[in-house]
Design an enzyme around this catalytic site. Structure first.
Site, mmCIF file in Angstrom:
data_model
loop_
_atom_site.group_PDB
_atom_site.id
_atom_site.type_symbol
_atom_site.label_atom_id
_atom_site.label_comp_id
_atom_site.label_asym_id
_atom_site.label_seq_id
_atom_site.Cartn_x
_atom_site.Cartn_y
_atom_site.Cartn_z
ATOM 1 C CB SER A 52 62.569 42.277 22.960
ATOM 2 O OG SER A 52 62.980 42.796 21.714
ATOM 3 C CE LYS A 93 60.572 40.823 18.959
ATOM 4 N NZ LYS A 93 60.687 41.216 20.385
#
Length: 242
Positions: A52, A93
């Protein structure tokens, strides 16, 4: 007489050299071990299991994350966080919005906007739009809006837009800020702060002590090797003179 004087001079030289050699090894050990202790106190290692955050962080890569308070986080930072709504495991993230920000995507050029201003994101995977799906959200005070760099394969704030906090997580959920990639060897490097976020209020965060820690460890290793090399070199020189 001349031979005796030379012998004494040579002996004093060897004594001084041995003393300096020992001092170099001792200082080198202090610096080398001290650097690792410094790193252990400042950083935590994490493994990023998914892609990701590609291409910034490849799946399976090890990163070093500095232990910081959530209040120190700025836009553009890559953070390790844990939030019960998102799951019970630490996640990695990038912060694209802070409390009060209006985050939206995408412009006609496919860019993310923060408070109506397009953001250049050179770290994204691929050359397509900043998100394959359009979205918009206002970040509540004390919260962070988080996205992966591989936008087409990241479960991030966009998935949680219908939650009470519009997909954001509290600053207190942040455990650390990623400062460097440590493994695999081909990807080792310090994380760069995206220039596009420096123009927003608060600017970007300052790098942690990864650079001085690295210099300390390397300098320690050099001193140890240099000091340890003196003995064999001195003996070889003595045999040559003999």
């Amino acid at each position: 007489m001349s031979s005796t004087t030379e012998h004494r001079t040579d002996g004093r030289g060897r004594t001084l050299g041995s003393t300096l050699s020992g001092l170099a090894v001792a200082l080198g050990c202090v610096a080398f071990l001290g650097g690792f202790v410094w790193a252990a106190l400042s950083y935590r290692p994490y493994t990023v299991p998914t892609d990701s955050m590609s291409p910034t962080i490849a799946p399976g890569a090890r990163v070093l994350a500095q232990k910081v308070a959530g209040s120190e986080i700025r836009r553009g930072d890559v953070v390790v966080f844990k939030d019960s709504v998102w799951g019970d495991v630490p996640m990695v993230k990038r912060v694209v919005g802070v409390g009060g920000d209006k985050v939206a995507c995408c412009t006609k050029q496919g860019r993310l906007t923060i408070n109506g201003k397009p953001v250049e994101e050179p770290y994204l995977q691929g050359s397509g739009p900043a998100s394959p799906i359009g979205f918009k959200a206002k970040v509540p005070a004390g919260q962070l809006f988080l996205l992966g760099d591989h936008r087409s394969d990241s479960m991030d704030s966009r998935v949680h837009l219908t939650d009470g906090d519009h997909g954001s997580v509290p600053r207190s959920a942040v455990q650390a800020r990623v400062d460097a990639r440590a493994w695999p060897l081909g990807s080792v490097g310090v994380m760069q702060r995206p220039a596009a976020f420096s123009a927003f209020p608060g600017g970007t965060s300052q790098p942690g002590p990864i650079a001085p820690i690295t210099i300390t460890v390397v300098a320690g290793a050099v001193l140890i090797l240099a000091g340890a090399a003196y003995g064999p070199i001195a003996r070889r020189g003595a045999r040559g003179r003999a």
